[in-house]
Design an enzyme around this catalytic site. Structure first.
Site, PDB file in Angstrom:
ATOM      1  N   GLY A  61      12.387  58.088 -35.027  1.00  0.00           N
ATOM      2  CA  GLY A  61      12.725  57.126 -33.976  1.00  0.00           C
ATOM      3  C   GLY A  61      14.204  57.189 -33.648  1.00  0.00           C
ATOM      4  O   GLY A  61      15.039  57.108 -34.555  1.00  0.00           O
ATOM      5  N   SER A  62      14.520  57.360 -32.362  1.00  0.00           N
ATOM      6  CA  SER A  62      15.928  57.495 -31.973  1.00  0.00           C
ATOM      7  C   SER A  62      16.398  56.341 -31.102  1.00  0.00           C
ATOM      8  O   SER A  62      17.228  56.519 -30.221  1.00  0.00           O
ATOM      9  CB  SER A  62      16.148  58.818 -31.234  1.00  0.00           C
ATOM     10  OG  SER A  62      15.651  58.703 -29.914  1.00  0.00           O
ATOM     11  N   GLY A  63      15.852  55.140 -31.342  1.00  0.00           N
ATOM     12  CA  GLY A  63      16.403  53.949 -30.701  1.00  0.00           C
ATOM     13  C   GLY A  63      17.702  53.582 -31.397  1.00  0.00           C
ATOM     14  O   GLY A  63      18.181  54.326 -32.269  1.00  0.00           O
TER      15      GLY A  63
ATOM     16  N   GLU B 171      13.164  27.292 -42.476  1.00  0.00           N
ATOM     17  CA  GLU B 171      13.421  28.714 -42.760  1.00  0.00           C
ATOM     18  C   GLU B 171      12.756  29.086 -44.085  1.00  0.00           C
ATOM     19  O   GLU B 171      12.933  28.402 -45.084  1.00  0.00           O
ATOM     20  CB  GLU B 171      14.928  28.984 -42.792  1.00  0.00           C
ATOM     21  CG  GLU B 171      15.325  30.379 -43.229  1.00  0.00           C
ATOM     22  CD  GLU B 171      14.683  31.498 -42.418  1.00  0.00           C
ATOM     23  OE1 GLU B 171      14.853  31.528 -41.194  1.00  0.00           O
ATOM     24  OE2 GLU B 171      13.977  32.350 -43.034  1.00  0.00           O
TER      25      GLU B 171
ATOM     26  N   ASP C  10      12.934  37.474 -30.681  1.00  0.00           N
ATOM     27  CA  ASP C  10      12.088  38.652 -30.890  1.00  0.00           C
ATOM     28  C   ASP C  10      10.596  38.333 -30.793  1.00  0.00           C
ATOM     29  O   ASP C  10       9.816  39.166 -30.335  1.00  0.00           O
ATOM     30  CB  ASP C  10      12.362  39.261 -32.275  1.00  0.00           C
ATOM     31  CG  ASP C  10      13.606  40.136 -32.290  1.00  0.00           C
ATOM     32  OD1 ASP C  10      14.306  40.204 -31.259  1.00  0.00           O
ATOM     33  OD2 ASP C  10      13.889  40.751 -33.341  1.00  0.00           O
TER      34      ASP C  10
ATOM     35  N   HIS D 157      47.065  48.060 -18.672  1.00  0.00           N
ATOM     36  CA  HIS D 157      47.391  49.442 -19.021  1.00  0.00           C
ATOM     37  C   HIS D 157      48.249  49.455 -20.282  1.00  0.00           C
ATOM     38  O   HIS D 157      49.162  48.639 -20.385  1.00  0.00           O
ATOM     39  CB  HIS D 157      48.153  50.105 -17.881  1.00  0.00           C
ATOM     40  CG  HIS D 157      48.591  51.495 -18.212  1.00  0.00           C
ATOM     41  ND1 HIS D 157      47.729  52.571 -18.188  1.00  0.00           N
ATOM     42  CD2 HIS D 157      49.800  51.981 -18.603  1.00  0.00           C
ATOM     43  CE1 HIS D 157      48.381  53.663 -18.544  1.00  0.00           C
ATOM     44  NE2 HIS D 157      49.639  53.334 -18.798  1.00  0.00           N
TER      45      HIS D 157
ATOM     46  N   CYS E 116      19.112  39.118 -38.143  1.00  0.00           N
ATOM     47  CA  CYS E 116      20.395  39.538 -37.576  1.00  0.00           C
ATOM     48  C   CYS E 116      21.532  39.466 -38.596  1.00  0.00           C
ATOM     49  O   CYS E 116      22.207  40.456 -38.853  1.00  0.00           O
ATOM     50  CB  CYS E 116      20.705  38.666 -36.368  1.00  0.00           C
ATOM     51  SG  CYS E 116      22.339  38.916 -35.715  1.00  0.00           S
TER      52      CYS E 116
ATOM     53  N   GLU F 175      13.223  32.077 -45.606  1.00  0.00           N
ATOM     54  CA  GLU F 175      13.982  33.050 -46.397  1.00  0.00           C
ATOM     55  C   GLU F 175      15.472  32.713 -46.389  1.00  0.00           C
ATOM     56  O   GLU F 175      15.923  31.904 -47.173  1.00  0.00           O
ATOM     57  CB  GLU F 175      13.704  34.451 -45.852  1.00  0.00           C
ATOM     58  CG  GLU F 175      13.886  35.532 -46.890  1.00  0.00           C
ATOM     59  CD  GLU F 175      13.713  36.925 -46.292  1.00  0.00           C
ATOM     60  OE1 GLU F 175      12.930  37.103 -45.344  1.00  0.00           O
ATOM     61  OE2 GLU F 175      14.396  37.827 -46.793  1.00  0.00           O
TER      62      GLU F 175
ATOM     63  N   LYS G  14      26.574  46.827 -39.271  1.00  0.00           N
ATOM     64  CA  LYS G  14      27.916  47.091 -38.728  1.00  0.00           C
ATOM     65  C   LYS G  14      28.929  47.252 -39.862  1.00  0.00           C
ATOM     66  O   LYS G  14      29.883  48.030 -39.756  1.00  0.00           O
ATOM     67  CB  LYS G  14      28.369  45.980 -37.773  1.00  0.00           C
ATOM     68  CG  LYS G  14      27.487  45.791 -36.547  1.00  0.00           C
ATOM     69  CD  LYS G  14      26.890  47.080 -36.034  1.00  0.00           C
ATOM     70  CE  LYS G  14      25.686  46.905 -35.180  1.00  0.00           C
ATOM     71  NZ  LYS G  14      24.367  46.997 -35.711  1.00  0.00           N
TER      72      LYS G  14
HETATM   73  C1  LIG Z   1      18.688  47.209 -38.688  1.00  0.00           C
HETATM   74  C2  LIG Z   1      18.817  46.317 -37.480  1.00  0.00           C
HETATM   75  C3  LIG Z   1      19.970  46.310 -36.745  1.00  0.00           C
HETATM   76  C4  LIG Z   1      20.098  45.484 -35.628  1.00  0.00           C
HETATM   77  N1  LIG Z   1      21.263  45.500 -34.927  1.00  0.00           N
HETATM   78  C5  LIG Z   1      21.374  44.710 -33.842  1.00  0.00           C
HETATM   79  C6  LIG Z   1      22.585  44.673 -33.103  1.00  0.00           C
HETATM   80  O1  LIG Z   1      23.558  45.365 -33.428  1.00  0.00           O
HETATM   81  N2  LIG Z   1      22.664  43.853 -32.035  1.00  0.00           N
HETATM   82  C7  LIG Z   1      21.606  43.065 -31.655  1.00  0.00           C
HETATM   83  O2  LIG Z   1      21.724  42.336 -30.675  1.00  0.00           O
HETATM   84  N3  LIG Z   1      20.453  43.088 -32.328  1.00  0.00           N
HETATM   85  C8  LIG Z   1      20.313  43.873 -33.405  1.00  0.00           C
HETATM   86  N4  LIG Z   1      19.150  43.859 -34.113  1.00  0.00           N
HETATM   87  C9  LIG Z   1      18.057  42.991 -33.651  1.00  0.00           C
HETATM   88  C10 LIG Z   1      18.290  41.547 -34.074  1.00  0.00           C
HETATM   89  O3  LIG Z   1      18.410  41.496 -35.481  1.00  0.00           O
HETATM   90  C11 LIG Z   1      17.140  40.674 -33.601  1.00  0.00           C
HETATM   91  O4  LIG Z   1      16.968  40.843 -32.207  1.00  0.00           O
HETATM   92  C12 LIG Z   1      17.407  39.214 -33.889  1.00  0.00           C
HETATM   93  O5  LIG Z   1      17.564  38.990 -35.273  1.00  0.00           O
HETATM   94  C13 LIG Z   1      16.260  38.344 -33.367  1.00  0.00           C
HETATM   95  O6  LIG Z   1      16.555  37.007 -33.633  1.00  0.00           O
HETATM   96  P1  LIG Z   1      15.416  35.914 -33.766  1.00  0.00           P
HETATM   97  O7  LIG Z   1      16.143  34.601 -33.864  1.00  0.00           O
HETATM   98  O8  LIG Z   1      14.399  36.081 -32.723  1.00  0.00           O
HETATM   99  O9  LIG Z   1      14.658  36.229 -35.134  1.00  0.00           O
HETATM  100  P2  LIG Z   1      15.094  36.691 -36.585  1.00  0.00           P
HETATM  101  O10 LIG Z   1      16.522  37.006 -36.699  1.00  0.00           O
HETATM  102  O11 LIG Z   1      14.106  37.731 -36.954  1.00  0.00           O
HETATM  103  O12 LIG Z   1      14.835  35.390 -37.460  1.00  0.00           O
HETATM  104  C14 LIG Z   1      13.561  34.877 -37.650  1.00  0.00           C
HETATM  105  C15 LIG Z   1      13.583  33.983 -38.875  1.00  0.00           C
HETATM  106  O13 LIG Z   1      12.349  33.277 -38.928  1.00  0.00           O
HETATM  107  C16 LIG Z   1      11.963  33.142 -40.291  1.00  0.00           C
HETATM  108  N5  LIG Z   1      10.527  32.886 -40.327  1.00  0.00           N
HETATM  109  C17 LIG Z   1       9.526  33.710 -39.933  1.00  0.00           C
HETATM  110  N6  LIG Z   1       8.340  33.113 -40.082  1.00  0.00           N
HETATM  111  C18 LIG Z   1       8.575  31.879 -40.600  1.00  0.00           C
HETATM  112  C19 LIG Z   1       7.754  30.795 -40.967  1.00  0.00           C
HETATM  113  N7  LIG Z   1       6.428  30.838 -40.828  1.00  0.00           N
HETATM  114  N8  LIG Z   1       8.341  29.684 -41.464  1.00  0.00           N
HETATM  115  C20 LIG Z   1       9.692  29.616 -41.609  1.00  0.00           C
HETATM  116  N9  LIG Z   1      10.512  30.615 -41.265  1.00  0.00           N
HETATM  117  C21 LIG Z   1       9.975  31.718 -40.760  1.00  0.00           C
HETATM  118  C22 LIG Z   1      12.364  34.483 -40.896  1.00  0.00           C
HETATM  119  O14 LIG Z   1      12.511  34.384 -42.294  1.00  0.00           O
HETATM  120  C23 LIG Z   1      13.679  34.770 -40.178  1.00  0.00           C
HETATM  121  O15 LIG Z   1      14.767  34.294 -40.938  1.00  0.00           O
HETATM  122  C24 LIG Z   1      19.013  44.659 -35.250  1.00  0.00           C
HETATM  123  C25 LIG Z   1      17.846  44.646 -35.997  1.00  0.00           C
HETATM  124  C26 LIG Z   1      17.738  45.457 -37.101  1.00  0.00           C
HETATM  125  C27 LIG Z   1      16.478  45.421 -37.893  1.00  0.00           C
END
Ligand SMILES: Cc1cc2nc3c(=O)[nH]c(=O)nc-3n(C[C@H](O)[C@H](O)[C@H](O)COP(=O)(O)OP(=O)(O)OC[C@H]3O[C@@H](n4cnc5c(N)ncnc54)[C@H](O)[C@@H]3O)c2cc1C
Length: 467
Positions: A184-186, A32, A314, A446, A40, A34, A49
């Protein structure tokens, strides 16, 4: 071999995959760059939330009289609202660290990239704290590097950290702006719009498509817009942003709606036009990893075209949701351990934590009809539900879409208080391939708002009881 499995990225996809792999006996490491927990836990689902809860409680205070209550001069301290959200994120970040330790997963802090290797690509890690790079070899690698906010710099849709915010900036402002434009209205745009509106900002949401929350059923989009307008939000739909300019007192956004053009002004703007997968600088091109529309292409096992390399969450494409990422994480870990893994094509619910909330699973009515099926549609309003009336949460409804020939539940669409907690009932019904007979034969407690789920199913078959 240094490890059986190396996971890159510790968001809900990566950390869940690592835990499942460790449970299955694989020697596992996670890299990781960061914060443990990814977007998330640190910058997405969870801290938003926490903010929304503060907004919701504050908004409720102006309706205390509806409940026979009163309080003197409700107020908020914006710094404390943000601090609470950050504390919640920090707590969950610590929770992931605990889980890694408990499952004996090696956590490597640094930036990873890939190079050709066998039986999986090599993982080269540049340590976060400096020092020489580390080269690691595992039997399998899971790429779970997530995504970031999409920007369109050509027309000025780009965060500057001050006046134009991406979701990260919007989560930690110093003060609540007096006026705000949300592009954006997502789900993300709507959630931020609702939060800042609840704390008194004048919010306008701009959407290029003809309705807000465009992935939702059209009836939900329309009713949600009305409910948000009642709370003070303003919308421009079918409105294309042609230029964003920041400077001076704030932001100016030019929009085109049909033949009309308009310039909207506000103190701040949030760019919420989608997300972009993190596919750069990890060595994917040199390895020849197939990319499909900006995401890493994967098959039904979450495998990429490169032997030993898997991709989840993602970075592997929509829907961009935490529970989709973790479901794929479990699947990939099980496949790597030689198991079949859970059904990848399971229906994925989607939720928007606005006021009122929106939740859905499966096909919209329009999508179901597009497949050529004959459908039966049921509806039930919360204004006819006893618990909703008692709670003062009568806005919204439940809509069900069934296949008229087989009775299969194809989709469910909800708007109302706490519907994000209810959608799981329909998700289980769809995963279990239940038909109308089992849903109608299920006993719902209920008084609960979930009774509206039952009634909407009965309504699809013309036997609704309480309407
Ligand atoms: C504002 C906001 C609100 C959201 N609310 C919701 C919600 O309510 N419900 C929901 O289901 N989803 C929500 N999401 C979406 C959700 O956050 C993502 O779908 C989810 O975090 C994806 O998970 P992931 O494991 O694919 O990646 P991420 O959570 O993006 O994690 C990826 C990790 O990889 C690390 N990384 C990247 N490149 C490297 C590298 N080269 N070396 C080492 N580490 C690396 C990053 O630092 C990061 O920590 C929201 C997103 C945002 C922005």
């Amino acid at each position: 071999m240094d490890y059986d499995l190396i996971v890159i990225g510790s968001g809900p996809g990566g950390y869940t995959a690592a835990i499942r792999a460790a449970q299955l006996g694989l020697k596992t490491a996670i890299v990781e760059r960061e914060l443990l927990g990814g977007i998330c836990l640190n910058w997405g689902c969870i801290p938003t939330k926490a903010l929304l809860k503060s907004g919701e409680v504050y908004a409720q205070l102006s309706h205390l009289a509806d409940y026979g209550l009163s309080a003197e001069k409700p107020a908020f301290d914006f710094t404390k609202v943000v601090a609470r959200s950050r504390a919640v994120a920090k707590q969950l970040n610590g929770g992931v660290a605990y889980l890694m330790k408990k499952n004996k997963i090696t956590v490597i802090e640094g930036v990873a990239r890939l190079e050709a290797g066998r039986p999986a690509p090599k993982v080269i890690v540049r340590p976060a704290k400096g020092g020489p790079e580390q080269t690691l070899q595992a039997k399998a690698v899971i790429l779970a590097v997530g995504a970031r906010a999409k920007e369109i710099p050509q027309i000025g849709l780009k965060g500057d950290g001050e006046t134009v915010w991406t979701y990260r900036d919007a989560m930690t402002p110093k003060a609540c702006p007096k006026s705000l434009l949300v592009v954006g209205s997502g789900a993300i745009g709507i959630e931020f719009g609702c939060f800042f509106n609840a704390l008194g900002a004048k919010v306008t949401v701009i959407e290029a498509l003809d309705r807000i929350l465009p992935v939702e059923d059209a009836e939900v989009s329309a009713a949600a817009q009305k409910a948000f307008e009642k709370r003070g939000l303003t919308f421009r739909t079918g409105a294309k942003v042609t230029r964003l300019e920041a400077g001076g007192a704030g932001v100016r956004i030019k929009v085109e709606a049909g033949s009309k053009t308009e310039t909207l002004e506000a103190e701040k703007a949030i760019v919420a036009v989608g997300i972009t997968a993190n596919i750069e600088d990890i060595g994917l091109e040199a390895l020849g990893v197939a990319i499909d529309r900006g995401h890493v292409a994967t098959d039904a096992s979450c495998a990429t075209n490169v032997p030993g390399l898997y991709a989840i969450g993602d970075v592997a494409g929509p829907p961009w949701l935490a529970h989709k990422a973790s479901h794929e994480g479990v699947h990939a870990a099980e496949v790597i351990a030689g198991r079949a893994g859970p059904h990848l094509a399971a229906p994925i619910p989607g939720c928007t934590y606005s006021q009122p909330q929106v939740a859905s699973v499966g096909m919209t009515e329009a999508q179901a009809k597009e497949t050529g099926r004959k459908v039966r549609v049921g509806r039930f309003k919360f204004s006819a539900n006893g618990k909703a009336i008692a709670a003062g949460e009568t806005e919204g409804f439940v809509k069900t879409v069934f296949d008229a020939d087989t009775g299969q539940l194809l989709g469910a669409h909800l708007l109302g208080g706490e519907v994000t907690e209810m959608i799981q009932g329909f998700a289980m019904a769809m995963t279990g391939e239940l038909t109308e007979a089992e849903i109608m034969g299920t006993v719902f407690p209920h008084p609960t708002m979930s009774e509206a789920m039952h009634e909407a199913s009965l309504d699809a078959y013309g036997v609704v009881l309480n309407a």
